[in-house]
Every structure is written in C-alpha cells, then in structure tokens.
Write a protein that holds these residues in place. Sequence first.
Motif, PDB file in Angstrom:
ATOM      1  N   LEU A 111       7.547  22.532   1.854  1.00 61.41           N
ATOM      2  CA  LEU A 111       6.961  21.205   1.664  1.00 61.41           C
ATOM      3  C   LEU A 111       7.943  20.158   2.185  1.00 61.41           C
ATOM      4  N   GLU A 112       7.440  19.293   3.054  1.00 58.08           N
ATOM      5  CA  GLU A 112       8.267  18.234   3.654  1.00 58.08           C
ATOM      6  C   GLU A 112       7.822  16.880   3.109  1.00 58.08           C
ATOM      7  N   LEU A 113       8.722  16.246   2.346  1.00 55.08           N
ATOM      8  CA  LEU A 113       8.485  14.886   1.897  1.00 55.08           C
ATOM      9  C   LEU A 113       9.625  14.024   2.419  1.00 55.08           C
ATOM     10  N   ALA A 114      10.444  13.466   1.520  1.00 44.30           N
ATOM     11  CA  ALA A 114      11.614  12.752   2.028  1.00 44.30           C
ATOM     12  C   ALA A 114      12.598  13.715   2.650  1.00 44.30           C
ATOM     13  N   PHE A 115      12.592  14.946   2.126  1.00 42.88           N
ATOM     14  CA  PHE A 115      13.419  16.025   2.648  1.00 42.88           C
ATOM     15  C   PHE A 115      12.705  17.321   2.279  1.00 42.88           C
ATOM     16  N   VAL A 158       0.823  -1.206   0.000  1.00 42.64           N
ATOM     17  CA  VAL A 158       0.000   0.000   0.000  1.00 42.64           C
ATOM     18  C   VAL A 158       0.862   1.263   0.000  1.00 42.64           C
ATOM     19  N   ALA A 159       1.925   1.254   0.798  1.00 39.49           N
ATOM     20  CA  ALA A 159       2.724   2.471   0.982  1.00 39.49           C
ATOM     21  C   ALA A 159       3.504   2.848  -0.268  1.00 39.49           C
ATOM     22  N   LEU A 160       4.043   1.898  -0.987  1.00 40.28           N
ATOM     23  CA  LEU A 160       4.872   2.220  -2.151  1.00 40.28           C
ATOM     24  C   LEU A 160       4.089   2.958  -3.242  1.00 40.28           C
ATOM     25  N   PRO A 161       2.930   2.479  -3.683  1.00 47.28           N
ATOM     26  CA  PRO A 161       2.205   3.252  -4.710  1.00 47.28           C
ATOM     27  C   PRO A 161       1.704   4.593  -4.200  1.00 47.28           C
ATOM     28  N   LEU A 162       1.286   4.669  -2.938  1.00 43.96           N
ATOM     29  CA  LEU A 162       0.851   5.961  -2.398  1.00 43.96           C
ATOM     30  C   LEU A 162       2.009   6.949  -2.343  1.00 43.96           C
ATOM     31  N   ALA A 163       3.180   6.479  -1.928  1.00 47.45           N
ATOM     32  CA  ALA A 163       4.349   7.353  -1.883  1.00 47.45           C
ATOM     33  C   ALA A 163       4.750   7.805  -3.283  1.00 47.45           C
ATOM     34  N   ALA A 164       4.641   6.897  -4.263  1.00 47.25           N
ATOM     35  CA  ALA A 164       4.989   7.264  -5.636  1.00 47.25           C
ATOM     36  C   ALA A 164       4.076   8.375  -6.144  1.00 47.25           C
ATOM     37  N   VAL A 165       2.760   8.216  -5.940  1.00 49.82           N
ATOM     38  CA  VAL A 165       1.807   9.244  -6.391  1.00 49.82           C
ATOM     39  C   VAL A 165       2.042  10.567  -5.659  1.00 49.82           C
ATOM     40  N   LEU A 166       2.267  10.493  -4.355  1.00 49.63           N
ATOM     41  CA  LEU A 166       2.457  11.709  -3.560  1.00 49.63           C
ATOM     42  C   LEU A 166       3.716  12.461  -3.995  1.00 49.63           C
ATOM     43  N   TYR A 167       4.821  11.740  -4.154  1.00 47.25           N
ATOM     44  CA  TYR A 167       6.078  12.408  -4.480  1.00 47.25           C
ATOM     45  C   TYR A 167       6.050  12.998  -5.886  1.00 47.25           C
ATOM     46  N   VAL A 168       5.444  12.253  -6.840  1.00 49.16           N
ATOM     47  CA  VAL A 168       5.452  12.733  -8.231  1.00 49.16           C
ATOM     48  C   VAL A 168       4.547  13.952  -8.398  1.00 49.16           C
ATOM     49  N   PHE A 169       3.384  13.948  -7.775  1.00 46.44           N
ATOM     50  CA  PHE A 169       2.422  15.019  -8.016  1.00 46.44           C
ATOM     51  C   PHE A 169       2.520  16.155  -7.003  1.00 46.44           C
ATOM     52  N   ALA A 170       3.040  15.892  -5.820  1.00 39.78           N
ATOM     53  CA  ALA A 170       3.114  16.971  -4.815  1.00 39.78           C
ATOM     54  C   ALA A 170       4.394  17.780  -4.921  1.00 39.78           C
ATOM     55  N   ALA A 171       5.477  17.174  -5.410  1.00 42.94           N
ATOM     56  CA  ALA A 171       6.759  17.911  -5.443  1.00 42.94           C
ATOM     57  C   ALA A 171       6.697  19.201  -6.263  1.00 42.94           C
TER      58      ALA A 171
END
Length: 435
Positions: A150-154, A125-138
């Motif tokens: 904005l705080e994601l991985a960094f 569950v976490a991997l696809p959600l993280a992929a969508v979040l990082y690609v579209f939120a960055a």
Amino acid sequence: MKLPARASLETRLSAVRFLLREAMSWPASLGVLVAAVVLLPFLPLGVGLYPVPRLLAALNLLASRAQARAAAYSCAVVPFDRRRLEDRYTFGELAVLVSAPETKRDVSWLLFHGAFALLSGCLAVALPLAAVLYVFAAPLWVLFPPATPLELAFPVTSWPAAGATVLLGLIYGYAAWLLPPWLARRLSGGTLAILSPRRYDELSRRIQDLSAARASALTAHAAELRRIERELHDGAQNRLVGVVMMLGLAQRAAESDPAAAAPFISRAQDAATEALAGLREAVHDIYPPILDELGLGGAASALTSRSPIPCSLDVHGLLRAPAAVESAAYFVLAEALTNAAKHSNASRIDVVLRTEAIPREDVLVIRVSDDGDGGAAVPAYGAVPGASTGPGPGAGRGTGLAGIARRASAFGGKLILNSPQGGPTELRVELPCAF
C-alpha cells in the motif's frame, strides 16, 4: 465563550463552501489575466484598444461578484456602489479608465485571486479527503501483497508504518478542521480590503458627489423658480390685470349707465376664474396634492391614464418615500411620458415603479420603456453613464431629458438611458430615499 459543536461545524462547512466557490471562479480569473497579458504588447499599436472595454467589463464583473461573495461570507456591508461601464469609449476616456483607481484595485485583486483562490480551494478539499484515506486505508495494508504494498505518504509494509500513517491522517484531519476558516477569513478579508477604496479616496469621491448634487439642486431650484415666475407672469398675473381693467371699465360704465356695466363685470368674473385656475395649476406644479391623497402609486396611475399612448403600470414593491422624493418621481414620470408621446412614435409604454433595497439605503426606481423609434439622447448637461450620445431623433431636443437628469442629480440619483436607433427605448431613474 466556546461555540457549540453544531455551530462550529456549520462555520467550517460555510468556510469550505466559500473556498470552493472561489476555486471554481479561479479559471475565469486566470482567463482574464491571460487575455490581459496577451493584449498588453498590442496596446502601443492601437490594435489592442478595441477589446479593452470588454476586458475591463469582464474584470469589473468578476471583481463585483467576488466582492459580493466575500461580503456575504464575512457578513460585511459594502458601503459604496461599483462603477458602471459602457461599451464604447474615446481614446482619451479609455486612457482615463485604464488608469483609474478602480481599475488598479481590480487588477490587484485579480493577481491576489489568481495566486491563492485555487490553492485554498484545493486545500479545503484535499485535507479532509487525505485524513479519511490515511486513517481508514492504513490498517488494510495486510491485504496487499509484499510485492505491491500500500502506497500512501510512504509504503505501508508493517503495523508501525500503518500507525505512523494513521497519525499523519489525524494531523491532516486536525488541519482540515482548523485551516478552512482561517483561509476563508484571509481570502474574504483580502478581497474586501483590495477592492474597497481607501478612506481618503471614498471621502473624496463622496465630496465630489455631494458637490455635484448641490450644484444640480441649485440649478434645478433656479429652473423651478423661473418656471413658476413665468407661469405666474404669463398666466395668472395677466388675467388679474384683465380683471382690474374690466372692473375699472365697469365702474366707469356704472356711473353713466349701470346696465352697461354688467358685461364688464361678467368678463371680469371669467378672467378671475381663469386666474384662479392658473394659480391652482401653478400650485399643483410645485407639489401635486394627489400625492398626499393617493400616494405615488395612485398619482402615477392618474398620469398613465391620461397618456395618449396606451400605458401599463406596475407598482409592485413600491414603498412610501419622503415627500420630496415622491414629488421628484412624479415629475420625472410626467416628463418621461410627455417626451415619449411627443417624440417616440411608440404604440405602447410600460411603466414600473418600485423600491429597491441596497445596503446603505432604499432607492426609488422609475423605469419607462416604449417600443418607439429610439435614438433619444441626453444633452451634454445631463449626460450620464449609459446614456446615448449619438445623433438621432432625440438628439439636441431633449430639454425634458436634461430636466430629468437635473432632478435625479439633485437627489444624488442617476439617469440611465438606453435608446438605440430603431428602438426600443428604456429610461431608468434611481432616486435615493435617504438623500
């Protein structure tokens, strides 16, 4: 050969669904594991023995469901039946049960499942959600004030940082595409490998089952021969002796007074008719002709219609079986109805005949239920899992139940009897069709 994109996507969605089911069953596995750890210190004191059967039953249920899920996902066939557990055991039986290979396999699976099921489900569950979040939120970092970036991985405070975050999201997406099928294969394969007995154990168990079935078949065959010999000796043979005597008397009477021979000839004819009826009955008991004429369903209908207790019959889902199996099922049903009429004090009997499909073979199931007094028991020879062993109206008088158990064992089947004091009573006999 490369899979089409649609098939590849369905494969991955199937893997994710499997991993999510395993993750949702993880709390139950953890609960059983915690209960076992809490119970362990009390076992030497004897207090912990009472909940052990229920704990083992819960573990057996979880393991069987996990095995079914893994087999369904892997399109595998489980080539053996799991054991049936009772509610009560003696101390010795419980010690044997706890140390049995099946229990060790279930405990090993519990540790394996507790360690990896939740982790695998979370990754799925976490991997696809993280992929969508990082690609579209960055790319939206520009909408955040410098004081609260904005705080994601960094923290994302520039376009290079946003590009690195998108790249990381793509890596997560690639992992989300590749990892779930691999995890699902490992989890399902591990489950089946742990819960499946080793080949030597399975062969040893199969040899024991075949040896027991052979012994039961020989015993049942000997009992049938003795019964047939007794019926012929006490019935047809005695009547034929009477025929010979009447004909001898008629011959002597005819020498002096032919009219006096007529009564002897008439009595000889009556005795011959009775002998013929006895021979027909003996042949009927070997293999009922009605099975060839009407099949098992029609023969069962004839049996239930002759019962002194009102009977209902359900043959929905009943398929034809080998002649020997249908003959055994006919006599099992006849004996069960006779036992119920003699001992149950029931006002109604429900009979169900059906064919159940399991992975290895079809099984003919005979289920006879009544609303009588209960308390029936299988004698020691025919004791099987699920059978009542306590005293009651049926205890010690069940030669019929012992005969049913012998017939079932001769075909590699089983008798399961549930008859608490006060009723109701349910008798279930399973006869493999590919014996």
